[in-house]
Design a protein around this motif. Structure first.
Motif, mmCIF file in Angstrom:
data_model
loop_
_atom_site.group_PDB
_atom_site.id
_atom_site.type_symbol
_atom_site.label_atom_id
_atom_site.label_comp_id
_atom_site.label_asym_id
_atom_site.label_seq_id
_atom_site.Cartn_x
_atom_site.Cartn_y
_atom_site.Cartn_z
ATOM 1 N N UNK A 8 7.608 -2.866 8.511
ATOM 2 C CA UNK A 8 6.852 -3.217 7.286
ATOM 3 C C UNK A 8 6.414 -1.921 6.816
ATOM 4 N N UNK A 9 7.115 -1.018 7.318
ATOM 5 C CA UNK A 9 6.456 0.468 6.619
ATOM 6 C C UNK A 9 7.710 1.504 6.559
ATOM 7 N N UNK A 61 4.116 -1.160 3.440
ATOM 8 C CA UNK A 61 3.524 0.266 2.837
ATOM 9 C C UNK A 61 4.458 0.939 3.034
ATOM 10 N N UNK A 62 4.213 2.363 2.157
ATOM 11 C CA UNK A 62 4.964 3.396 2.367
ATOM 12 C C UNK A 62 3.859 4.668 2.623
ATOM 13 N N UNK A 63 4.367 5.577 3.110
ATOM 14 C CA UNK A 63 3.573 6.787 3.415
ATOM 15 C C UNK A 63 4.424 7.965 2.993
ATOM 16 N N UNK A 64 3.749 8.894 2.005
ATOM 17 C CA UNK A 64 4.584 10.242 1.726
ATOM 18 C C UNK A 64 3.987 11.380 2.271
ATOM 19 N N UNK A 73 0.810 -1.150 0.061
ATOM 20 C CA UNK A 73 0.019 0.288 0.044
ATOM 21 C C UNK A 73 0.808 1.349 0.081
ATOM 22 N N UNK A 74 0.356 2.341 -0.557
ATOM 23 C CA UNK A 74 1.028 3.500 -0.823
ATOM 24 C C UNK A 74 0.010 4.511 -0.317
ATOM 25 N N UNK A 75 0.606 5.303 0.844
ATOM 26 C CA UNK A 75 -0.525 6.275 1.192
ATOM 27 C C UNK A 75 0.187 7.711 1.090
#
Length: 280
Positions: free
Chosen positions: A160-161, A135-138, A112-114
């Protein structure tokens, strides 16, 4: 003065200041000042309030009366059954956004990309609920990235992120099964009408694009396909009057199965779309 009397006085003061639900806030802030669970406030209500607690409570009520959000005063906000650390650097997690979580969890995903992660509440919640996903958050804000990273640690998903400072998709590499976003969707001319808690105490860049409120959706529709795996979904929150405009933006860009789903209050809240069959 007893705790009950202090709460009554605080409630009246907050009501006079125009604070919504003043009794609830008076109760929550007393619990914070006394360092007890909010459910235990009734147990201490008949007791005299200690001077140091009274002093802390007075300071909290004074700040709430000028519309500083309760979450900023206590440093956290509940979201999807978890507590998230928040500050004035990030948008407060809100119940309406839980609709996005429900839609995302309706189908499996491994990555998932946030985009615009803010506090990280969406990314962290999705990873906590899907214990094998990554996942990755930007976020453009460095302070928000730090807050999101702290919340990832708090909820044990840090391995995991990854949270990266990025302008939209600028620093993003690779593809994902799912892209999510709660972007700034208020138009510039709407900002004068929003509650003081938002207008004066939350980051403006998380609230408005300083234009028509649709800039984020144009970016997501144009750049999202390059970062979605085949069959992947993009899910984003919208303002409740924006459904027709946002559906049109995604449909014109070639996205498949573009639908709008309501929140628990019945208002249009979430757009879900499938990756276009071909990407540039």
């Amino acid at each position: 003065m007893t705790a009950a009397q202090a709460m009554a006085a605080a409630t009246a003061r907050l009501r006079a200041a125009g604070v919504p639900d003043p009794a609830r806030d008076a109760r929550l802030l007393l619990a914070h000042a006394a360092q007890v669970d909010a459910a235990r406030v009734t147990l201490i209500a008949p007791e005299d309030i200690a001077p140091e607690i009274a002093e802390r409570y007075e300071a909290l009520i004074s700040l709430r009366a000028v519309r500083v959000p309760v979450s900023h005063l206590i440093g956290e906000r509940a979201f999807y059954g978890r507590r998230f650390k928040v500050s004035s650097d990030v948008l407060d997690p809100r119940p309406e956004t839980e609709t996005l979580i429900e839609v995302a969890l309706a189908e499996p995903f491994a990555s998932v990309l946030d985009i615009g992660t803010g506090s990280g509440c969406i990314l962290v919640t999705l990873l906590a609920e899907r214990m094998t996903a990554v996942g990755i958050g930007t976020d453009l804000s460095e302070a928000a990235c730090l807050q999101a990273s702290a919340n990832a640690v708090l909820h044990n998903v840090e391995t995991r992120s990854d949270v990266i400072q990025s302008d939209w998709f600028g620093a993003v590499r690779g593809t994902f099964d799912l892209i999510v976003s709660n972007p700034p969707y208020l138009a510039a001319d709407e900002m004068d009408d929003v509650a003081p808690e938002l207008r004066d105490h939350e980051p403006r860049m998380a609230l408005t694009d300083e234009a028509d409120g649709l800039t984020a959706y144009r970016v997501l529709a144009a750049m999202g396909p390059a970062h979605l795996a085949a069959g992947g979904r993009l899910i984003c929150e919208i303002g409740w009057t924006q459904a027709a405009d946002v559906v049109a933006i995604f449909s014109k860009a070639g996205w498949q199965q573009v639908i709008c789903l309501p929140d628990m209050g019945g208002r249009d809240r979430v757009i879900c779309a499938r990756r276009p069959q071909t990407t540039a």
